[in-house]
Design an enzyme around this catalytic site. Structure first.
Site, PDB file in Angstrom:
ATOM      1  N   SER A 174      49.995  50.495  31.315  1.00 23.68           N
ATOM      2  CA  SER A 174      49.641  49.480  32.209  1.00 23.68           C
ATOM      3  C   SER A 174      50.221  47.974  31.865  1.00 23.68           C
ATOM      4  O   SER A 174      50.363  47.846  30.539  1.00 23.68           O
ATOM      5  CB  SER A 174      48.189  49.355  32.369  1.00 23.68           C
ATOM      6  N   TYR A 196      38.859  48.841  28.737  1.00 23.26           N
ATOM      7  CA  TYR A 196      39.787  49.448  29.383  1.00 23.26           C
ATOM      8  C   TYR A 196      41.203  49.410  29.032  1.00 23.26           C
ATOM      9  O   TYR A 196      41.923  50.116  28.659  1.00 23.26           O
ATOM     10  CB  TYR A 196      39.846  49.331  31.087  1.00 23.26           C
ATOM     11  N   LYS A 198      44.476  51.636  26.930  1.00 17.67           N
ATOM     12  CA  LYS A 198      45.918  51.755  27.051  1.00 17.67           C
ATOM     13  C   LYS A 198      46.620  51.431  25.908  1.00 17.67           C
ATOM     14  O   LYS A 198      47.774  52.210  25.692  1.00 17.67           O
ATOM     15  CB  LYS A 198      46.233  50.960  28.291  1.00 17.67           C
TER      16      LYS A 198
HETATM   17  C1  UD1 Z   1      43.550  45.283  37.583  1.00 17.54           C
HETATM   18  C2  UD1 Z   1      43.213  45.341  36.181  1.00 17.54           C
HETATM   19  C3  UD1 Z   1      44.445  45.840  35.442  1.00 17.54           C
HETATM   20  C4  UD1 Z   1      44.233  47.378  36.002  1.00 17.54           C
HETATM   21  C5  UD1 Z   1      44.577  47.458  37.378  1.00 17.54           C
HETATM   22  C6  UD1 Z   1      44.332  48.700  37.713  1.00 17.54           C
HETATM   23  C7  UD1 Z   1      41.956  43.193  35.788  1.00 17.54           C
HETATM   24  C8  UD1 Z   1      41.963  41.702  35.128  1.00 17.54           C
HETATM   25  N1  UD1 Z   1      43.128  43.783  35.663  1.00 17.54           N
HETATM   26  O1  UD1 Z   1      44.912  44.498  37.874  1.00 17.54           O
HETATM   27  O2  UD1 Z   1      44.121  45.907  34.002  1.00 17.54           O
HETATM   28  O3  UD1 Z   1      45.370  47.872  35.243  1.00 17.54           O
HETATM   29  O4  UD1 Z   1      43.603  46.571  38.134  1.00 17.54           O
HETATM   30  O5  UD1 Z   1      43.940  49.034  39.017  1.00 17.54           O
HETATM   31  O6  UD1 Z   1      41.292  43.580  36.297  1.00 17.54           O
HETATM   32  N2  UD1 Z   1      41.824  39.793  44.397  1.00 17.54           N
HETATM   33  C9  UD1 Z   1      41.430  39.064  45.320  1.00 17.54           C
HETATM   34  N3  UD1 Z   1      40.236  39.567  45.830  1.00 17.54           N
HETATM   35  C10 UD1 Z   1      39.611  40.647  45.458  1.00 17.54           C
HETATM   36  C11 UD1 Z   1      40.543  41.663  44.624  1.00 17.54           C
HETATM   37  C12 UD1 Z   1      41.540  41.249  44.021  1.00 17.54           C
HETATM   38  O7  UD1 Z   1      41.618  37.812  45.297  1.00 17.54           O
HETATM   39  O8  UD1 Z   1      38.572  41.105  46.202  1.00 17.54           O
HETATM   40  C13 UD1 Z   1      43.247  39.267  43.467  1.00 17.54           C
HETATM   41  C14 UD1 Z   1      43.050  38.832  42.037  1.00 17.54           C
HETATM   42  O9  UD1 Z   1      42.353  37.848  41.584  1.00 17.54           O
HETATM   43  C15 UD1 Z   1      44.476  39.337  41.515  1.00 17.54           C
HETATM   44  C16 UD1 Z   1      44.906  40.291  42.583  1.00 17.54           C
HETATM   45  O10 UD1 Z   1      44.006  40.187  43.748  1.00 17.54           O
HETATM   46  O11 UD1 Z   1      45.211  38.122  41.641  1.00 17.54           O
HETATM   47  C17 UD1 Z   1      45.241  41.775  42.038  1.00 17.54           C
HETATM   48  O12 UD1 Z   1      43.997  42.163  41.610  1.00 17.54           O
HETATM   49  P1  UD1 Z   1      43.652  43.780  41.404  1.00 17.54           P
HETATM   50  O13 UD1 Z   1      44.235  44.482  42.735  1.00 17.54           O
HETATM   51  O14 UD1 Z   1      42.315  44.013  41.029  1.00 17.54           O
HETATM   52  O15 UD1 Z   1      44.620  43.990  40.402  1.00 17.54           O
HETATM   53  P2  UD1 Z   1      44.856  43.275  38.845  1.00 17.54           P
HETATM   54  O16 UD1 Z   1      43.689  42.500  38.548  1.00 17.54           O
HETATM   55  O17 UD1 Z   1      46.336  42.788  38.912  1.00 17.54           O
END
Ligand code: UD1
Length: 344
Positions: free
Chosen positions: A128, A153, A157
Site C-alpha cells: 500500500s 495496519y 504492510k
Molecule cells: C485508507 C487508509 C490506507 C489504506 C486504504 C485502504 C487511512 C489514513 N488510510 O486510505 O492506509 O490502505 O484506506 O482502503 O485511513 N473521506 C471523506 N469522507 C469519508 C471517507 C473519506 O472525506 O467518509 C476522505 C478522506 O479524508 C481522504 C479521502 O476521502 O482524504 C480518501 O479516504 P479513504 O477512501 O478512506 O482512503 P485513504 O484514507 O486515502
C-alpha cells in the site's frame, strides 16, 4: 498462461475477485482462498457470469497453520501465489493491533513456509502507498523513504515487505513483486462484481455511492483547510480493473523471468491526484445526481496529498492505468444501483 495454477488469497474480496477475472481471461487456472470475514460467496457467481468459469473456492483461515497445510496438500501444484488476504481497517487496527499482526503477518509467514517447502517461487504481495506516510515530495516514487507507520495496519504492510525481502535473500529461487496500491475504486463494468463493505463504509467512494443510493444520509468531507488547491485531501484514485490487470502483468513478468531483482516494488496509481471535492463532482457528473455532503473536521491520520509517480510501473513493469476517474465513478455507481435494486 495456459494451465498455470495460481492461488489467489482473499480471492473473494474487492481486488482479489477482479484479479481472478483477469487471470481467468488470460488462461490461468485459479484457486480462490478466503475466510469470508469481510465478504460472501456471491463474487463466485459474478466471476462465473463474466468469465463463463466458476473458480475453485477454498474456505480457509490462512492464519491457522493446519488450514494452510491442508490447502496446499489438496493443491500441491501451485505455480504462483497472489496474496491479498488481510484485514485493512485502519481504525480497527489501532483498537485491535494483535488481531492485525496475527492475521496479516501470520498468514504471510505460513504461505511463505509452504512456498519454501514446495518450491513455489512466484509470489505477488498486496502492499500500500500507506508505507510512504506523509511524503515530502510529490508525486511519490518507489525510492521515497518508508515512514514510520501511522497504524498497526500500515505496519503490517511495512513488516510484510520486510519479511518478503528477508525470505527472498534466504530462500533460493523465490521471486517476489510487491505492488503498492494507491486508492483502488470502481467496480467491474459488467456490475457482476464490485466493492461491498460490510457495515458503514470507511472509504470515500463506497460512502459516496451509498449516500446517493439512500443507504447513508450524508457524506462527511473530512476537512477543507488542507494545503491543496481546494483545501480537501488529494489522492490517486485508480480503477480496480487497472489494478487487477497489473497483477497479471506482474505474474507474467516473474514467470517469464523478466524481473531484474528477486524482490521488486512497483507503485500502482494513475499519477493523477484528485481532491475529495473533485471525486464528488465526478460522481455528480456521471450519475446526474446531486450528492448530499457537508464539510466537517479533519479525520485524524489523513495525509494531505498522495499520488504516484508511475514511471517505474509504466516503463519497467510495462503496465499503465487506462481508465479515468469518471469511468471508475460510473462503474462504482452502476454496481451500487445493482446491489440496491435501483433503476434510475
Ligand atoms: C485508507 C487508509 C490506507 C489504506 C486504504 C485502504 C487511512 C489514513 N488510510 O486510505 O492506509 O490502505 O484506506 O482502503 O485511513 N473521506 C471523506 N469522507 C469519508 C471517507 C473519506 O472525506 O467518509 C476522505 C478522506 O479524508 C481522504 C479521502 O476521502 O482524504 C480518501 O479516504 P479513504 O477512501 O478512506 O482512503 P485513504 O484514507 O486515502
Amino acid at each position: 498462461m495456459k494451465g498455470r495454477k495460481i492461488l489467489v488469497t482473499g480471492g473473494l474480496g474487492f481486488i482479489g475477485s477482479h484479479t481472478a477475472v483477469e487471470l481467468i481471461a488470460q488462461g490461468f487456472e485459479v484457486v480462490l482462498a478466503d475466510n469470508l470475514s469481510n465478504t460472501t460467496e456471491a463474487p463466485l457467481e459474478g466471476i462465473e457470469a463474466i468469465t463463463g468459469q466458476r473458480p475453485v473456492f477454498e474456505k480457509v483461515d490462512l492464519s491457522i497453520g493446519a488450514e494452510v497445510q491442508g490447502l496446499f496438500d489438496r493443491h500441491p501444484n501451485f505455480d504462483g501465489v497472489i496474496h491479498f488476504a488481510a484485514h485493512k481497517a485502519v481504525g480497527e487496527s489501532v483498537r485491535e493491533p494483535i488481531k492485525y499482526y496475527l492475521n496479516n503477518l501470520g498468514s504471510l509467514g505460513l504461505l511463505l513456509e509452504q512456498c519454501r517447502t514446495r518450491s513455489i517461487v512466484h509470489f505477488i504481495f498486496s502492499s500500500s502507498c500507506t508505507v510512504y506516510g506523509e511524503a515530502t515530495r510529490l508525486p511519490i516514487d518507489e525510492s521515497a523513504p518508508v515512514q514510520p507507520a501511522m497504524s498497526p495496519y500500515g505496519n503490517t504492510k511495512q513488516v510484510g515487505e520486510e519479511m518478503l525481502r528477508d525470505a527472498v535473500r534466504a530462500y533460493s529461487g523465490l521471486q517476489v513483486i510487491a505492488l503498492r496500491y494507491f486508492n483502488p475504486i470502481g467496480a467491474h463494468p459488467s456490475a457482476h462484481i464490485g466493492e461491498l463493505p460490510l457495515g458503514s463504509p470507511l472509504n470515500l467512494v463506497p460512502y459516496v455511492t451509498q449516500t446517493a443510493a439512500g443507504v447513508r444520509e450524508q457524506l462527511q468531507v473530512f476537512g477543507n483547510d488542507y494545503d491543496t488547491p481546494d483545501g480537501t485531501n488529494v489522492r490517486d484514485y485508480i480503477h480496480v480493473v487497472d489494478i487487477a490487470k497489473a497483477h497479471v502483468v506482474a505474474l507474467n513478468r516473474l514467470m517469464q523471468h523478466q524481473n531484474t531483482d528477486a524482490y521488486e516494488v512497483f507503485n500502482l496509481g494513475t499519477g493523477r491526484g484528485s481532491s475529495v471535492l473533485e471525486v464528488i463532482r465526478s460522481f455528480e457528473k456521471v450519475s446526474g445526481k446531486a450528492l448530499n455532503y457537508r464539510i466537517v473536521e479533519r479525520r485524524p491520520g489523513d495525509v494531505t496529498a498522495a499520488y504516484a509517480d508511475t514511471r517505474k510501473a509504466n516503463e519497467v513493469l510495462g503496465w499503465k492505468a487506462e481508465l479515468s476517474l469518471d469511468q471508475a465513478m460510473e462503474d462504482a455507481w452502476r454496481w451500487e444501483k445493482k446491489v440496491r435494486n435501483l433503476n434510475d
